[in-house]
Design a protein around this motif. Structure first.
Motif, mmCIF file in Angstrom:
data_model
loop_
_atom_site.group_PDB
_atom_site.id
_atom_site.type_symbol
_atom_site.label_atom_id
_atom_site.label_comp_id
_atom_site.label_asym_id
_atom_site.label_seq_id
_atom_site.Cartn_x
_atom_site.Cartn_y
_atom_site.Cartn_z
ATOM 1 N N MET A 109 0.814 -1.220 0.000
ATOM 2 C CA MET A 109 0.000 0.000 0.000
ATOM 3 C C MET A 109 0.850 1.274 0.000
ATOM 4 O O MET A 109 0.329 2.359 -0.288
ATOM 5 N N ARG A 110 2.136 1.132 0.290
ATOM 6 C CA ARG A 110 3.022 2.315 0.280
ATOM 7 C C ARG A 110 2.971 2.937 -1.125
ATOM 8 O O ARG A 110 3.043 2.237 -2.126
ATOM 9 N N GLY A 111 2.807 4.248 -1.175
ATOM 10 C CA GLY A 111 2.746 4.934 -2.460
ATOM 11 C C GLY A 111 1.382 4.887 -3.126
ATOM 12 O O GLY A 111 1.267 5.193 -4.310
ATOM 13 N N HIS A 112 0.343 4.496 -2.393
ATOM 14 C CA HIS A 112 -1.020 4.429 -2.923
ATOM 15 C C HIS A 112 -1.937 5.365 -2.135
ATOM 16 O O HIS A 112 -1.688 5.631 -0.962
ATOM 17 N N LEU A 113 -2.997 5.820 -2.791
ATOM 18 C CA LEU A 113 -4.015 6.646 -2.143
ATOM 19 C C LEU A 113 -5.387 6.015 -2.330
ATOM 20 O O LEU A 113 -5.672 5.431 -3.368
ATOM 21 N N ALA A 114 -6.227 6.167 -1.310
ATOM 22 C CA ALA A 114 -7.629 5.751 -1.367
ATOM 23 C C ALA A 114 -8.488 7.004 -1.299
ATOM 24 O O ALA A 114 -8.072 8.032 -0.762
ATOM 25 N N PHE A 115 -9.700 6.919 -1.834
ATOM 26 C CA PHE A 115 -10.593 8.070 -1.909
ATOM 27 C C PHE A 115 -11.957 7.723 -1.327
ATOM 28 O O PHE A 115 -12.467 6.628 -1.541
ATOM 29 N N TYR A 116 -12.550 8.676 -0.613
ATOM 30 C CA TYR A 116 -13.906 8.520 -0.094
ATOM 31 C C TYR A 116 -14.900 8.718 -1.236
ATOM 32 O O TYR A 116 -14.948 9.805 -1.827
ATOM 33 N N PRO A 117 -15.722 7.714 -1.530
ATOM 34 C CA PRO A 117 -16.676 7.885 -2.626
ATOM 35 C C PRO A 117 -17.789 8.870 -2.316
ATOM 36 O O PRO A 117 -18.439 9.357 -3.240
ATOM 37 N N GLY A 118 -18.017 9.221 -1.074
ATOM 38 C CA GLY A 118 -19.034 10.215 -0.748
ATOM 39 C C GLY A 118 -18.580 11.636 -1.001
ATOM 40 O O GLY A 118 -19.374 12.575 -0.912
#
Length: 158
Positions: A109-118
């Motif tokens: 997961m290092r170097g990755h981003l997650a996004f809130y779908p709301g």
């Protein structure tokens, strides 16, 4: 809840979470601006949570990502760093997060981003994602997942 063919029940997802490669097209948009798009994502599966999708930073338009002071701690993944999305006059505080120094076995997961779908329009292939209830979790609900999903009122003890 009964699953249909090609559906997954989040009750069958493991704890601790499982991280796996995701090759479907994932995208995040704010208005007409594509903030992130990838076919090289990661999918995190955790009991009672819709999947969370992580984008390689190389597939994120980083000019729209700005540091946010918020931090939270996950016993499995480590310390989460939050990011604001700033697109034109739209400012979406804490709309993304990352694990800059994830714990084992989540080093991928290092170097990755997650996004809130709301907070932005998130898509899996051509399907618009529904947001997980509550303001803390960032799961992506699609037609392939069935609940019940953690995050709704009264589910904090699950």
């Amino acid at each position: 809840m009964t699953t249909q063919p090609r559906q997954e029940s989040v009750c069958d997802y493991p704890r601790p979470p499982r991280l796996e490669a995701e090759s479907r097209r994932l995208s995040v948009r704010v208005g007409f601006v594509v903030v992130a798009e990838t076919t090289n994502g990661l999918r995190l599966l955790e009991t009672s949570h819709p999947p969370v999708f992580y984008f390689p930073r190389s597939d994120v338009a980083t000019e729209f990502i700005h540091p946010n002071p918020r931090r939270t701690i996950c016993a499995w993944k480590g310390t989460a760093t939050y990011w604001d999305l700033v697109v034109g006059t739209s400012i979406l505080p804490g709309a993304a997060w990352s694990y800059e120094n994830p714990l084992e076995p989540y080093q991928a997961m290092r170097g990755h981003l997650a996004f809130y779908p709301g907070r932005a329009l998130c898509m899996v292939d051509e399907e618009a994602v529904r947001a997980q209830e509550g303001g803390f979790y960032g799961g992506w609900i699609t037609s392939e997942t069935t609940g019940p999903f953690k995050g709704s009122t009264g589910s904090s003890g699950w």
